[in-house]
Design a protein around this motif. Structure first.
Motif, PDB file in Angstrom:
ATOM      1  N   VAL A 138       0.851  -1.197   0.000  1.00 16.55           N
ATOM      2  CA  VAL A 138       0.000   0.000   0.000  1.00 16.55           C
ATOM      3  C   VAL A 138       0.885   1.245   0.000  1.00 16.55           C
ATOM      4  O   VAL A 138       1.819   1.349   0.788  1.00 16.55           O
ATOM      5  CB  VAL A 138      -0.966   0.010   1.199  1.00 16.55           C
ATOM      6  N   LYS A 139       0.574   2.199  -0.877  1.00 15.65           N
ATOM      7  CA  LYS A 139       1.429   3.374  -1.014  1.00 15.65           C
ATOM      8  C   LYS A 139       0.663   4.513  -1.680  1.00 15.65           C
ATOM      9  O   LYS A 139      -0.500   4.373  -2.021  1.00 15.65           O
ATOM     10  CB  LYS A 139       2.698   3.041  -1.812  1.00 15.65           C
ATOM     11  N   ASP A 140       1.324   5.654  -1.842  1.00 14.00           N
ATOM     12  CA  ASP A 140       0.787   6.817  -2.560  1.00 14.00           C
ATOM     13  C   ASP A 140      -0.598   7.228  -2.068  1.00 14.00           C
ATOM     14  O   ASP A 140      -1.551   7.343  -2.854  1.00 14.00           O
ATOM     15  CB  ASP A 140       0.731   6.528  -4.061  1.00 14.00           C
ATOM     16  N   PRO A 141      -0.762   7.484  -0.760  1.00 13.69           N
ATOM     17  CA  PRO A 141      -2.104   7.822  -0.256  1.00 13.69           C
ATOM     18  C   PRO A 141      -2.581   9.189  -0.734  1.00 13.69           C
ATOM     19  O   PRO A 141      -1.803  10.129  -0.861  1.00 13.69           O
ATOM     20  CB  PRO A 141      -1.892   7.838   1.264  1.00 13.69           C
ATOM     21  N   LEU A 142      -3.872   9.267  -1.013  1.00 15.17           N
ATOM     22  CA  LEU A 142      -4.558  10.545  -1.224  1.00 15.17           C
ATOM     23  C   LEU A 142      -5.630  10.605  -0.142  1.00 15.17           C
ATOM     24  O   LEU A 142      -6.621   9.875  -0.208  1.00 15.17           O
ATOM     25  CB  LEU A 142      -5.169  10.596  -2.623  1.00 15.17           C
ATOM     26  N   VAL A 143      -5.413  11.446   0.873  1.00 15.30           N
ATOM     27  CA  VAL A 143      -6.277  11.472   2.055  1.00 15.30           C
ATOM     28  C   VAL A 143      -6.990  12.813   2.133  1.00 15.30           C
ATOM     29  O   VAL A 143      -6.385  13.869   1.925  1.00 15.30           O
ATOM     30  CB  VAL A 143      -5.452  11.229   3.344  1.00 15.30           C
ATOM     31  N   ARG A 144      -8.279  12.759   2.464  1.00 18.72           N
ATOM     32  CA  ARG A 144      -9.077  13.968   2.628  1.00 18.72           C
ATOM     33  C   ARG A 144      -9.910  13.877   3.909  1.00 18.72           C
ATOM     34  O   ARG A 144     -10.392  12.797   4.263  1.00 18.72           O
ATOM     35  CB  ARG A 144     -10.047  14.155   1.450  1.00 18.72           C
ATOM     36  N   ALA A 152      -9.837   8.049   2.026  1.00 19.85           N
ATOM     37  CA  ALA A 152      -8.510   7.794   1.469  1.00 19.85           C
ATOM     38  C   ALA A 152      -8.618   6.956   0.210  1.00 19.85           C
ATOM     39  O   ALA A 152      -9.424   6.020   0.140  1.00 19.85           O
ATOM     40  CB  ALA A 152      -7.625   7.091   2.490  1.00 19.85           C
ATOM     41  N   TRP A 153      -7.815   7.317  -0.773  1.00 20.01           N
ATOM     42  CA  TRP A 153      -7.655   6.532  -1.985  1.00 20.01           C
ATOM     43  C   TRP A 153      -6.210   6.060  -1.985  1.00 20.01           C
ATOM     44  O   TRP A 153      -5.274   6.875  -1.983  1.00 20.01           O
ATOM     45  CB  TRP A 153      -7.979   7.371  -3.217  1.00 20.01           C
ATOM     46  N   ILE A 154      -6.021   4.754  -1.955  1.00 20.74           N
ATOM     47  CA  ILE A 154      -4.710   4.166  -1.748  1.00 20.74           C
ATOM     48  C   ILE A 154      -4.305   3.359  -2.978  1.00 20.74           C
ATOM     49  O   ILE A 154      -5.100   2.574  -3.517  1.00 20.74           O
ATOM     50  CB  ILE A 154      -4.709   3.234  -0.516  1.00 20.74           C
ATOM     51  N   CYS A 155      -3.068   3.526  -3.416  1.00 19.22           N
ATOM     52  CA  CYS A 155      -2.529   2.700  -4.485  1.00 19.22           C
ATOM     53  C   CYS A 155      -2.131   1.348  -3.901  1.00 19.22           C
ATOM     54  O   CYS A 155      -1.318   1.285  -2.971  1.00 19.22           O
ATOM     55  CB  CYS A 155      -1.324   3.381  -5.123  1.00 19.22           C
ATOM     56  N   VAL A 156      -2.716   0.293  -4.443  1.00 15.72           N
ATOM     57  CA  VAL A 156      -2.492  -1.060  -3.942  1.00 15.72           C
ATOM     58  C   VAL A 156      -1.770  -1.874  -5.010  1.00 15.72           C
ATOM     59  O   VAL A 156      -2.189  -1.908  -6.171  1.00 15.72           O
ATOM     60  CB  VAL A 156      -3.839  -1.731  -3.588  1.00 15.72           C
ATOM     61  N   HIS A 157      -0.685  -2.531  -4.614  1.00 11.37           N
ATOM     62  CA  HIS A 157       0.063  -3.421  -5.505  1.00 11.37           C
ATOM     63  C   HIS A 157      -0.111  -4.857  -5.041  1.00 11.37           C
ATOM     64  O   HIS A 157       0.357  -5.216  -3.957  1.00 11.37           O
ATOM     65  CB  HIS A 157       1.552  -3.063  -5.501  1.00 11.37           C
ATOM     66  N   PRO A 158      -0.774  -5.712  -5.826  1.00 11.73           N
ATOM     67  CA  PRO A 158      -0.886  -7.130  -5.456  1.00 11.73           C
ATOM     68  C   PRO A 158       0.493  -7.805  -5.533  1.00 11.73           C
ATOM     69  O   PRO A 158       1.231  -7.621  -6.494  1.00 11.73           O
ATOM     70  CB  PRO A 158      -1.838  -7.707  -6.504  1.00 11.73           C
ATOM     71  N   ALA A 171      -7.719   1.587  -4.275  1.00 17.39           N
ATOM     72  CA  ALA A 171      -8.760   1.150  -3.352  1.00 17.39           C
ATOM     73  C   ALA A 171      -9.192   2.332  -2.483  1.00 17.39           C
ATOM     74  O   ALA A 171      -8.428   3.280  -2.265  1.00 17.39           O
ATOM     75  CB  ALA A 171      -8.256   0.007  -2.478  1.00 17.39           C
ATOM     76  N   TYR A 172     -10.413   2.240  -1.979  1.00 18.73           N
ATOM     77  CA  TYR A 172     -11.026   3.334  -1.206  1.00 18.73           C
ATOM     78  C   TYR A 172     -11.234   2.892   0.232  1.00 18.73           C
ATOM     79  O   TYR A 172     -11.612   1.742   0.500  1.00 18.73           O
ATOM     80  CB  TYR A 172     -12.370   3.694  -1.848  1.00 18.73           C
ATOM     81  N   ALA A 173     -10.993   3.818   1.179  1.00 18.16           N
ATOM     82  CA  ALA A 173     -11.179   3.533   2.599  1.00 18.16           C
ATOM     83  C   ALA A 173     -11.751   4.758   3.293  1.00 18.16           C
ATOM     84  O   ALA A 173     -11.563   5.898   2.841  1.00 18.16           O
ATOM     85  CB  ALA A 173      -9.854   3.126   3.246  1.00 18.16           C
ATOM     86  N   ALA A 197      -3.528  -0.836 -18.968  1.00 13.88           N
ATOM     87  CA  ALA A 197      -3.771  -2.237 -18.623  1.00 13.88           C
ATOM     88  C   ALA A 197      -3.027  -2.676 -17.368  1.00 13.88           C
ATOM     89  O   ALA A 197      -3.502  -3.542 -16.621  1.00 13.88           O
ATOM     90  CB  ALA A 197      -3.364  -3.137 -19.796  1.00 13.88           C
ATOM     91  N   ARG A 198      -1.853  -2.087 -17.098  1.00 15.92           N
ATOM     92  CA  ARG A 198      -1.044  -2.534 -15.966  1.00 15.92           C
ATOM     93  C   ARG A 198      -1.490  -1.919 -14.649  1.00 15.92           C
ATOM     94  O   ARG A 198      -1.021  -2.327 -13.580  1.00 15.92           O
ATOM     95  CB  ARG A 198       0.420  -2.205 -16.223  1.00 15.92           C
ATOM     96  N   GLY A 199      -2.411  -0.953 -14.714  1.00 20.82           N
ATOM     97  CA  GLY A 199      -2.923  -0.424 -13.458  1.00 20.82           C
ATOM     98  C   GLY A 199      -3.308   1.037 -13.519  1.00 20.82           C
ATOM     99  O   GLY A 199      -3.043   1.724 -14.512  1.00 20.82           O
ATOM    100  N   ALA A 200      -3.933   1.503 -12.444  1.00 22.54           N
ATOM    101  CA  ALA A 200      -4.456   2.861 -12.382  1.00 22.54           C
ATOM    102  C   ALA A 200      -4.359   3.389 -10.960  1.00 22.54           C
ATOM    103  O   ALA A 200      -4.888   2.793 -10.030  1.00 22.54           O
ATOM    104  CB  ALA A 200      -5.903   2.889 -12.859  1.00 22.54           C
ATOM    105  N   ARG A 201      -3.685   4.519 -10.799  1.00 24.40           N
ATOM    106  CA  ARG A 201      -3.443   5.134  -9.483  1.00 24.40           C
ATOM    107  C   ARG A 201      -4.028   6.542  -9.464  1.00 24.40           C
ATOM    108  O   ARG A 201      -3.550   7.437 -10.159  1.00 24.40           O
ATOM    109  CB  ARG A 201      -1.928   5.186  -9.233  1.00 24.40           C
ATOM    110  N   ILE A 202      -5.086   6.766  -8.696  1.00 18.92           N
ATOM    111  CA  ILE A 202      -5.703   8.090  -8.597  1.00 18.92           C
ATOM    112  C   ILE A 202      -4.736   9.051  -7.902  1.00 18.92           C
ATOM    113  O   ILE A 202      -4.164   8.735  -6.861  1.00 18.92           O
ATOM    114  CB  ILE A 202      -7.039   8.023  -7.850  1.00 18.92           C
TER     115      ILE A 202
END
Length: 281
Positions: A138-144, A152-158, A171-173, A197-202
């Protein structure tokens, strides 16, 4: 209203810390205070094998910044840092969410630091708020913060497939206090066969729910992400990328328009942090 996007009128807010791949200044989170002061938190990388830093800086004009806090990865015994998020608590204190990479691993986690002043964040005690696990980075948080709590919108790497840990999704929390969080699942993912295709980070969300995100088509394009536009329900606003930059952040201005910050790649593959004033359309 058009989405505020980079043009050819950018100003360099923070220069690349060196020449060549991995020398990056960028991944910004910007704030405009009621008194007109600009505050940015951003990541600096001194080569792919060098020490990463999270920096907080202030400015009167949004372009020329003075550093007030520098936190480096050695404080956490980490091997990397990425995009931070800087937020005020309900009582006006500062809270910094910063992410670190676990050594000898593809794992990342997110800590929060809190203080009454920006300068106080230098020695604030970190608290882990998004731990990740053996299958999730989990990385690159966008927190409000909003009247009913925190988002929070969090960049998740499986991490379930060795060699494919670069895949990313958002992902959203939510939380009542910004420290204990409840996950609500993935809100933006890559699209098979598309440029993302490889992913999307808000990376930035406007008040009307439109958002900018980073995407790429392949693992080889890691660190070469481009900017796309979407809504929070995952509906893409444009079929193709709209800018060859990453970590775009847009701050609405009281008089209308936006100031944007983003990470731009130079010819030698170093990155610098740029800013632009985008008038209201």
């Amino acid at each position: 209203m058009d989405f505020p996007l980079p043009t050819d009128q950018a100003t360099t807010a923070v220069s690349a810390p060196g020449e060549g791949p991995g020398y990056w200044a960028g991944a910004p989170c910007a704030r405009l205070l009621p008194d007109g002061t600009w505050v940015i938190a951003y990541r600096v990388r001194h080569g792919h094998d060098g020490t990463d830093e999270t920096v907080i800086a202030v400015s009167e004009d949004g372009e020329r910044f003075e550093t007030v806090v520098t936190l480096d990865e050695t404080r956490w015994g980490a091997m990397g840092m990425e995009r931070p998020s800087l937020v005020n608590t309900e009582d006006g204190r500062w809270r910094l969410y910063t992410c670190m990479a676990t050594k000898a691993s593809k794992h990342w986690w997110i800590d929060a630091l809190e203080a009454g002043t920006l300068e106080g964040l230098q020695d604030a005690e970190p608290v882990t708020v998004f731990a990740g696990n053996e299958l999730t980075a989990v990385k690159d948080p966008l927190v409000r913060r909003f009247p009913g709590g925190w988002q929070a919108w969090i960049c998740v790497h499986p991490l379930d497939t060795p060699g494919a840990e670069d895949r990313m999704r958002t992902a959203y929390a939510t939380s009542s206090d910004g420290l204990r969080w409840e996950w609500h699942g993935v809100v933006l993912d890559g699209r098979e066969g598309e440029w993302d295709a490889r992913g999307a980070r808000i990376t930035s969300i406007l008040h009307d729910g439109r958002a900018a995100y980073d995407g790429r088509a392949t693992a080889e394009e890691n660190w070469f992400e481009r900017t796309g536009l979407t809504r929070l329900d995952g509906h893409r606003l444009k079929p193709e990328p709209v800018a060859d930059v990453r970590y775009l952040d847009a701050v609405a201005l009281p008089q209308g328009g936006h100031r944007i910050y983003y990470e731009a790649r130079l010819e030698d593959e170093s990155h610098e942090l740029r800013t632009e004033l985008i008038p209201a359309s």
